[in-house]
Design a protein around this motif. Sequence first.
Motif, mmCIF file in Angstrom:
data_model
loop_
_atom_site.group_PDB
_atom_site.id
_atom_site.type_symbol
_atom_site.label_atom_id
_atom_site.label_comp_id
_atom_site.label_asym_id
_atom_site.label_seq_id
_atom_site.Cartn_x
_atom_site.Cartn_y
_atom_site.Cartn_z
ATOM 1 N N ARG A 135 121.502 59.685 -5.249
ATOM 2 C CA ARG A 135 120.991 58.306 -5.041
ATOM 3 C C ARG A 135 121.048 57.551 -3.579
ATOM 4 O O ARG A 135 120.924 56.677 -3.705
ATOM 5 N N ARG A 136 121.468 58.495 -2.529
ATOM 6 C CA ARG A 136 121.674 57.990 -1.421
ATOM 7 C C ARG A 136 120.650 57.137 -1.002
ATOM 8 O O ARG A 136 120.916 56.017 -0.261
ATOM 9 N N GLU A 137 119.315 57.429 -0.775
ATOM 10 C CA GLU A 137 118.179 56.781 -0.217
ATOM 11 C C GLU A 137 117.916 55.649 -1.217
ATOM 12 O O GLU A 137 117.815 54.424 -0.535
ATOM 13 N N THR A 138 118.165 55.589 -2.385
ATOM 14 C CA THR A 138 117.971 54.138 -3.028
ATOM 15 C C THR A 138 119.106 53.235 -2.734
ATOM 16 O O THR A 138 119.152 51.845 -2.569
ATOM 17 N N ALA A 139 120.300 53.677 -2.602
ATOM 18 C CA ALA A 139 121.616 53.098 -2.305
ATOM 19 C C ALA A 139 121.405 52.341 -0.958
ATOM 20 O O ALA A 139 121.685 51.257 -0.531
ATOM 21 N N GLU A 140 120.901 53.347 0.213
ATOM 22 C CA GLU A 140 120.849 52.918 1.544
ATOM 23 C C GLU A 140 119.663 51.647 1.318
ATOM 24 O O GLU A 140 119.778 50.725 2.243
ATOM 25 N N ALA A 141 118.582 51.606 0.738
ATOM 26 C CA ALA A 141 117.726 50.590 0.488
ATOM 27 C C ALA A 141 118.170 49.381 0.143
ATOM 28 O O ALA A 141 117.975 48.370 0.765
ATOM 29 N N ILE A 142 119.040 49.609 -0.825
ATOM 30 C CA ILE A 142 119.543 48.369 -1.276
ATOM 31 C C ILE A 142 120.618 47.673 -0.257
ATOM 32 O O ILE A 142 120.401 46.330 -0.136
ATOM 33 N N LEU A 143 121.329 48.579 0.263
ATOM 34 C CA LEU A 143 122.312 47.998 1.383
ATOM 35 C C LEU A 143 121.487 47.199 2.417
ATOM 36 O O LEU A 143 121.889 46.303 2.995
ATOM 37 N N GLU A 144 120.392 47.876 2.853
ATOM 38 C CA GLU A 144 119.650 47.288 4.002
ATOM 39 C C GLU A 144 119.376 46.001 3.692
ATOM 40 O O GLU A 144 119.179 45.190 4.550
ATOM 41 N N ARG A 145 119.087 45.864 2.473
ATOM 42 C CA ARG A 145 118.612 44.422 1.845
ATOM 43 C C ARG A 145 119.908 43.340 1.687
ATOM 44 O O ARG A 145 119.512 42.151 1.849
ATOM 45 N N ILE A 146 120.809 43.950 1.296
ATOM 46 C CA ILE A 146 121.796 42.993 0.621
ATOM 47 C C ILE A 146 122.886 42.860 1.593
ATOM 48 O O ILE A 146 123.866 41.879 1.786
ATOM 49 N N GLU A 147 123.279 43.887 2.590
ATOM 50 C CA GLU A 147 124.443 43.952 3.269
ATOM 51 C C GLU A 147 124.112 43.133 4.519
ATOM 52 O O GLU A 147 123.579 43.422 5.262
ATOM 53 N N ASP A 148 125.306 42.315 4.650
ATOM 54 C CA ASP A 148 125.094 41.229 6.150
ATOM 55 C C ASP A 148 125.806 41.985 7.134
ATOM 56 O O ASP A 148 125.469 41.652 8.351
ATOM 57 N N ASP A 149 126.684 42.907 7.110
ATOM 58 C CA ASP A 149 127.314 43.553 8.092
ATOM 59 C C ASP A 149 126.757 44.874 8.387
ATOM 60 O O ASP A 149 127.139 45.990 7.857
ATOM 61 N N LYS A 150 125.580 44.778 9.167
ATOM 62 C CA LYS A 150 124.856 45.650 9.612
ATOM 63 C C LYS A 150 125.485 46.799 10.321
ATOM 64 O O LYS A 150 125.270 48.111 9.951
ATOM 65 N N PRO A 151 126.464 46.693 11.195
ATOM 66 C CA PRO A 151 127.438 47.650 11.828
ATOM 67 C C PRO A 151 128.064 48.282 10.676
ATOM 68 O O PRO A 151 128.374 49.708 11.026
ATOM 69 N N ARG A 152 128.590 47.948 9.565
ATOM 70 C CA ARG A 152 129.182 48.413 8.692
ATOM 71 C C ARG A 152 128.195 49.458 7.960
ATOM 72 O O ARG A 152 128.781 50.724 7.978
ATOM 73 N N ILE A 153 127.035 49.269 7.888
ATOM 74 C CA ILE A 153 126.154 50.353 6.937
ATOM 75 C C ILE A 153 125.955 51.318 8.184
ATOM 76 O O ILE A 153 125.908 52.458 7.860
ATOM 77 N N ALA A 154 125.716 51.261 9.447
ATOM 78 C CA ALA A 154 125.605 51.915 10.288
ATOM 79 C C ALA A 154 126.902 53.137 10.407
ATOM 80 O O ALA A 154 126.620 54.178 10.628
ATOM 81 N N ALA A 155 128.163 52.473 10.341
ATOM 82 C CA ALA A 155 129.306 53.216 10.298
ATOM 83 C C ALA A 155 129.213 54.206 9.247
ATOM 84 O O ALA A 155 129.642 55.426 9.343
ATOM 85 N N TYR A 156 128.936 53.826 7.818
ATOM 86 C CA TYR A 156 128.897 54.454 6.776
ATOM 87 C C TYR A 156 128.094 55.388 6.687
ATOM 88 O O TYR A 156 128.250 56.661 6.357
ATOM 89 N N MET A 157 126.665 55.116 7.188
ATOM 90 C CA MET A 157 125.761 56.195 7.193
ATOM 91 C C MET A 157 126.094 57.339 8.337
ATOM 92 O O MET A 157 125.759 58.503 8.012
ATOM 93 N N ALA A 158 126.599 56.993 9.215
ATOM 94 C CA ALA A 158 127.019 58.023 10.270
ATOM 95 C C ALA A 158 128.179 58.986 9.728
ATOM 96 O O ALA A 158 128.029 60.059 10.036
ATOM 97 N N SER A 159 128.974 58.308 8.942
ATOM 98 C CA SER A 159 130.192 59.224 8.577
ATOM 99 C C SER A 159 129.480 60.220 7.523
ATOM 100 O O SER A 159 129.916 61.281 7.297
ATOM 101 N N ILE A 160 128.500 59.566 6.756
ATOM 102 C CA ILE A 160 127.723 60.652 5.705
ATOM 103 C C ILE A 160 126.906 61.608 6.197
ATOM 104 O O ILE A 160 126.815 62.733 5.932
ATOM 105 N N ARG A 161 126.226 61.400 7.485
ATOM 106 C CA ARG A 161 125.333 62.359 8.323
ATOM 107 C C ARG A 161 126.148 63.285 8.486
ATOM 108 O O ARG A 161 125.725 64.322 9.070
ATOM 109 N N GLY A 162 127.572 63.093 9.116
ATOM 110 C CA GLY A 162 128.266 63.870 9.720
ATOM 111 C C GLY A 162 128.848 65.206 8.954
ATOM 112 O O GLY A 162 129.497 66.070 9.324
ATOM 113 N N LYS A 163 128.499 64.903 7.366
ATOM 114 C CA LYS A 163 129.210 65.608 6.582
ATOM 115 C C LYS A 163 128.203 66.803 6.265
ATOM 116 O O LYS A 163 127.122 66.800 6.390
#
Length: 163
Positions: A135-163
């Motif tokens: 459900r990654r794409e759906t979760a990412e879309a939700i987070l893009e809309r609700i998360e105020d800390d954009k660097p946090r999203i970027a950090a978590y997405m980078a950690s997932i892409r690195g796997k």
Amino acid sequence: MSRNLAEVEIGRWAWEEFRTMGDRSAGVPDALRHLMAASDEDEAMAAYWDLENVVVVQGQLHSAALPTVSVLLAGLLDDLSADARDLVLELLQQIVMGEADRDEVALGNTELGARCREAARTGLWLVYRELGTRRRETAEAILERIEDDKPRIAAYMASIRGK
């Protein structure tokens, strides 16, 4: 965990006090129960369509969307089938992307979209957890809309892409 958390959350609300498309608020609790209990894709989809085009219609939110958010988040803590979990996230995405329906606006409920997003933020980490699933794409879309800390999203997405 059992399905008790979502059930408790469903029971907390006076659903008849909320608006839906076509005055179907009385059916929302059972539709949510069926979604949470769905064991396969067909059951999950049937329940989903009893909620989509009822609490949210093409991005237009009705007041029942707000308590639906809290039930969906509680459901993410429960033991759901993969298909039910997929559609819980999908419905949450539809709601957080939405804005108040014109009827809601006419009744003064202009901030419904923002209130739904604020409610969804209370389950932020539940959505982050879904980044590591199908459900990654759906979760990412939700987070893009609700998360105020954009660097946090970027950090978590980078950690997932690195796997």
